[in-house]
Design a protein around this motif. Structure first.
Motif, mmCIF file in Angstrom:
data_model
loop_
_atom_site.group_PDB
_atom_site.id
_atom_site.type_symbol
_atom_site.label_atom_id
_atom_site.label_comp_id
_atom_site.label_asym_id
_atom_site.label_seq_id
_atom_site.Cartn_x
_atom_site.Cartn_y
_atom_site.Cartn_z
ATOM 1 N N ARG A 273 0.827 -1.217 0.000
ATOM 2 C CA ARG A 273 0.000 0.000 0.000
ATOM 3 C C ARG A 273 0.856 1.260 0.000
ATOM 4 O O ARG A 273 0.499 2.258 -0.640
ATOM 5 N N LYS A 274 1.979 1.248 0.683
ATOM 6 C CA LYS A 274 2.875 2.408 0.668
ATOM 7 C C LYS A 274 3.414 2.651 -0.736
ATOM 8 O O LYS A 274 3.533 3.802 -1.180
ATOM 9 N N GLU A 275 3.739 1.573 -1.446
ATOM 10 C CA GLU A 275 4.192 1.728 -2.824
ATOM 11 C C GLU A 275 3.089 2.311 -3.692
ATOM 12 O O GLU A 275 3.332 3.195 -4.524
ATOM 13 N N LEU A 276 1.870 1.846 -3.498
ATOM 14 C CA LEU A 276 0.737 2.389 -4.252
ATOM 15 C C LEU A 276 0.499 3.853 -3.910
ATOM 16 O O LEU A 276 0.174 4.662 -4.789
ATOM 17 N N GLN A 277 0.686 4.188 -2.652
ATOM 18 C CA GLN A 277 0.505 5.579 -2.216
ATOM 19 C C GLN A 277 1.517 6.504 -2.894
ATOM 20 O O GLN A 277 1.166 7.598 -3.358
ATOM 21 N N VAL A 278 2.765 6.065 -2.968
ATOM 22 C CA VAL A 278 3.806 6.853 -3.621
ATOM 23 C C VAL A 278 3.458 7.098 -5.092
ATOM 24 O O VAL A 278 3.728 8.175 -5.638
ATOM 25 N N LYS A 279 2.839 6.124 -5.731
ATOM 26 C CA LYS A 279 2.471 6.248 -7.143
ATOM 27 C C LYS A 279 1.103 6.905 -7.345
ATOM 28 O O LYS A 279 0.618 6.996 -8.473
ATOM 29 N N GLY A 280 0.501 7.374 -6.256
ATOM 30 C CA GLY A 280 -0.799 8.035 -6.370
ATOM 31 C C GLY A 280 -1.952 7.103 -6.669
ATOM 32 O O GLY A 280 -2.959 7.518 -7.245
ATOM 33 N N LEU A 281 -1.822 5.847 -6.255
ATOM 34 C CA LEU A 281 -2.838 4.842 -6.579
ATOM 35 C C LEU A 281 -3.685 4.431 -5.383
ATOM 36 O O LEU A 281 -4.559 3.583 -5.520
ATOM 37 N N ARG A 407 -5.873 -2.004 -2.462
ATOM 38 C CA ARG A 407 -6.467 -0.675 -2.294
ATOM 39 C C ARG A 407 -7.985 -0.698 -2.107
ATOM 40 O O ARG A 407 -8.598 0.344 -1.949
ATOM 41 N N SER A 408 -8.558 -1.898 -2.103
ATOM 42 C CA SER A 408 -10.005 -2.003 -1.922
ATOM 43 C C SER A 408 -10.414 -2.734 -0.654
ATOM 44 O O SER A 408 -11.478 -2.447 -0.098
ATOM 45 N N CYS A 409 -9.590 -3.671 -0.193
ATOM 46 C CA CYS A 409 -10.053 -4.614 0.828
ATOM 47 C C CYS A 409 -9.088 -4.752 2.003
ATOM 48 O O CYS A 409 -7.879 -4.610 1.855
ATOM 49 N N ASP A 410 -9.680 -5.038 3.148
ATOM 50 C CA ASP A 410 -8.989 -5.677 4.261
ATOM 51 C C ASP A 410 -9.652 -7.030 4.442
ATOM 52 O O ASP A 410 -10.842 -7.196 4.119
ATOM 53 N N TRP A 411 -8.917 -8.005 4.970
ATOM 54 C CA TRP A 411 -9.510 -9.328 5.097
ATOM 55 C C TRP A 411 -8.858 -10.136 6.200
ATOM 56 O O TRP A 411 -7.747 -9.848 6.644
ATOM 57 N N GLN A 412 -9.587 -11.164 6.612
ATOM 58 C CA GLN A 412 -9.121 -12.065 7.671
ATOM 59 C C GLN A 412 -9.329 -13.504 7.221
ATOM 60 O O GLN A 412 -10.430 -13.883 6.814
ATOM 61 N N LEU A 413 -8.264 -14.319 7.302
ATOM 62 C CA LEU A 413 -8.372 -15.744 6.998
ATOM 63 C C LEU A 413 -9.014 -16.441 8.188
ATOM 64 O O LEU A 413 -8.452 -16.464 9.276
ATOM 65 N N LEU A 414 -10.187 -17.002 7.992
ATOM 66 C CA LEU A 414 -10.960 -17.534 9.116
ATOM 67 C C LEU A 414 -10.382 -18.821 9.683
ATOM 68 O O LEU A 414 -10.617 -19.145 10.848
ATOM 69 N N ASN A 415 -9.636 -19.584 8.874
ATOM 70 C CA ASN A 415 -9.031 -20.819 9.357
ATOM 71 C C ASN A 415 -7.521 -20.713 9.551
ATOM 72 O O ASN A 415 -6.855 -21.729 9.767
ATOM 73 N N GLY A 416 -6.983 -19.515 9.481
ATOM 74 C CA GLY A 416 -5.547 -19.358 9.634
ATOM 75 C C GLY A 416 -4.788 -19.848 8.418
ATOM 76 O O GLY A 416 -5.344 -19.967 7.317
ATOM 77 N N PRO A 417 -3.488 -20.166 8.580
ATOM 78 C CA PRO A 417 -2.683 -20.629 7.445
ATOM 79 C C PRO A 417 -3.289 -21.863 6.798
ATOM 80 O O PRO A 417 -3.602 -22.845 7.480
ATOM 81 N N PRO A 418 -3.478 -21.849 5.480
ATOM 82 C CA PRO A 418 -4.141 -22.978 4.813
ATOM 83 C C PRO A 418 -3.211 -24.157 4.598
ATOM 84 O O PRO A 418 -1.993 -24.002 4.478
ATOM 85 N N GLY A 441 -8.489 3.229 3.467
ATOM 86 C CA GLY A 441 -7.605 4.146 2.767
ATOM 87 C C GLY A 441 -6.484 4.674 3.625
ATOM 88 O O GLY A 441 -5.583 5.371 3.156
ATOM 89 N N GLN A 442 -6.468 4.331 4.899
ATOM 90 C CA GLN A 442 -5.439 4.797 5.831
ATOM 91 C C GLN A 442 -4.413 3.677 6.093
ATOM 92 O O GLN A 442 -4.796 2.538 6.315
#
Length: 443
Positions: A273-281, A407-418, A441-442
């Protein structure tokens, strides 16, 4: 019935079948040993050949990664076995694999199992040889030139954005990522590679196409027997296309692994996300900013995340060849006519080039790039004359998927490492149940 009759009956019932079985095993052993080329002084690689006719195919199909890890631990980087009806040598390690991949048309030639040749067809690119292969690959490569990829970017971005919007708006809190990603990649492959637009208004018809294609994939590696209920019996050849296999199933595997690794390593996601932020994305008012090849090529760290994902979880575990003549490899002989499997996943696992191999660390690819100094230590797309024809398309697709996801989502893996399984493409056993929410966006 007298005692002698009972003994005779017991002998016929139990002892005779046992003797016949032992005789068959002995004859099988003699057959396997007789495959050695007496003109070559080197021995066959270590290993076992399994049961008569079936070899070790059943164990490999049922156990997959566990079976292969056991073999590697016991026999090392090169060993013999018997798979899919053929005596086979399995090879791993950068130097061994380099010898095989650079020996195309000279030492080895492509030779997929009979089930693969039957289902995909003898005329597909993977099954062609010499001049035919060179000509067909040249034609197909036009579809993956930089100019062509630039035209694909808006289509890919449109499909990925629409898919993520559906995920975020889903009524169910738990979403199974792997089947969802397969459906997304199928739509993209249908639109770009086959020029066919699936209709949004007919999801049932689209799902039937997906299911038919996946039935074909499940049967790619099956026993070479054309009987009812075996993979070869199903009449799916007319809908089988090599481009769909490469452009749908493998990219779905890689994209699912991306979701898993980024879900487990939030620090890596934040660096993306920091890389995307630097590129204005990343800013909310740029949320729908159109991507292009120039912008995508500037996202170096995002590219390294994809590389690290492919290092730890390559979608295709390896490739098949046949020895054109008896060849020498690492102190052993591989007889003419034997199959050779080079392992991608094991080669990544044993590469000395990578430190802390089990750690998900995209920074290892930043500079210098490991594959520049030892390109056969990192081979997610194969190598040599038969490296994946669509690898640049796959890289672009996965990069767009990663950008839109981050840049659109946050997520949680419900079963942990697959837990990952190979069948024949790598996928999570639980289909990766995940909860998605919108990204604020933060960072």
């Amino acid at each position: 019935m007298g005692f002698s009759a009972l003994v005779a009956s017991a002998l016929c019932t139990f002892l005779l079948p046992l003797l016949l079985f032992l005789a068959a095993v002995k004859l099988w052993d003699l057959y396997c040993v007789s495959g050695r080329d007496p003109s070559c002084p080197l021995p066959l690689p270590p290993g076992t050949m399994g049961l008569p006719f079936f070899g070790e195919t059943l164990q490999m199909v049922l156990q997959r990664r566990k079976f292969l890890q056991m073999k590697r631990k016991k026999y090392g980087f090169i060993y013999k076995t018997h798979l899919f009806g053929r005596p086979t040598v399995r090879v791993m390690g950068a130097e061994n694999v380099r010898h095989i991949l650079l020996g195309e048309h000279r030492l080895v030639s492509v030779q997929w199992p009979a089930s693969v040749r039957t289902i995909l067809g003898s005329g597909c690119l993977s099954n062609l040889h010499n001049g035919q292969h060179k000509h067909r690959k040249k034609v197909i490569m036009r579809a993956f030139s930089r100019d062509a990829l630039q035209h694909y970017v808006p289509v890919i971005q449109e499909e990925v954005s629409a898919c993520l919007e559906r995920w975020l708006g889903a009524a169910e809190p738990c979403l199974l990522v792997y089947p969802e990603v397969k459906r997304l990649m199928f739509r993209i492959a249908m639109r770009i590679l086959l020029g066919f637009q699936p209709r949004q208004a007919n999801p049932d018809g689209e799902q039937q196409l997906v299911e038919a294609f996946e039935e074909m994939i499940r049967n790619l590696f099956s026993l070479p027997i054309d009987v009812p209920f075996s993979g070869l019996y199903r009449e799916l050849k007319e809908s089988a296309t090599e481009l769909l296999f490469g452009g749908h199933e493998t990219t779905a595997s890689a994209a699912t692994s991306l979701v898993a690794f980024l879900g487990l390593h939030h620090d890596v996601l934040q660096k993306v996300r920091k890389e995307l932020q630097v590129k204005g994305l990343l800013c909310s008012h740029n949320q729908e900013k159109q991507l292009d090849m120039e912008v995508l090529e500037q996202l170096k760290y995002t590219g390294c995340v994809i590389k690290e994902t492919l290092r730890l979880s390559p979608p295709v575990p390896g490739g098949f060849r046949i020895a054109l003549k008896t060849l020498e490899l690492n102190g052993y002989q591989i007889p003419k006519g034997w199959n050779v499997i080079y392992s991608i996943c094991d080669t990544h696992d044993v590469a000395d080039l990578f430190t802390n191999k089990d750690e998900f660390n995209p920074d290892r690819f930043m500079s210098p790039s490991p594959e520049d100094s030892s390109r056969f230590s990192f081979i997610p797309f194969g190598g040599g004359l038969r490296s994946c024809v669509g690898k640049e398309f796959a890289k672009v697709l996965l990069k767009i998927f990663t950008v839109e996801l981050a840049r659109s989502c946050d997520w949680q893996l419900l079963n942990g490492p697959p837990t990952m399984k190979t069948g024949p493409i790598v996928y999570p056993v639980d289909n990766l149940p995940t909860k998605f929410i919108g990204f604020s966006g933060q960072i």
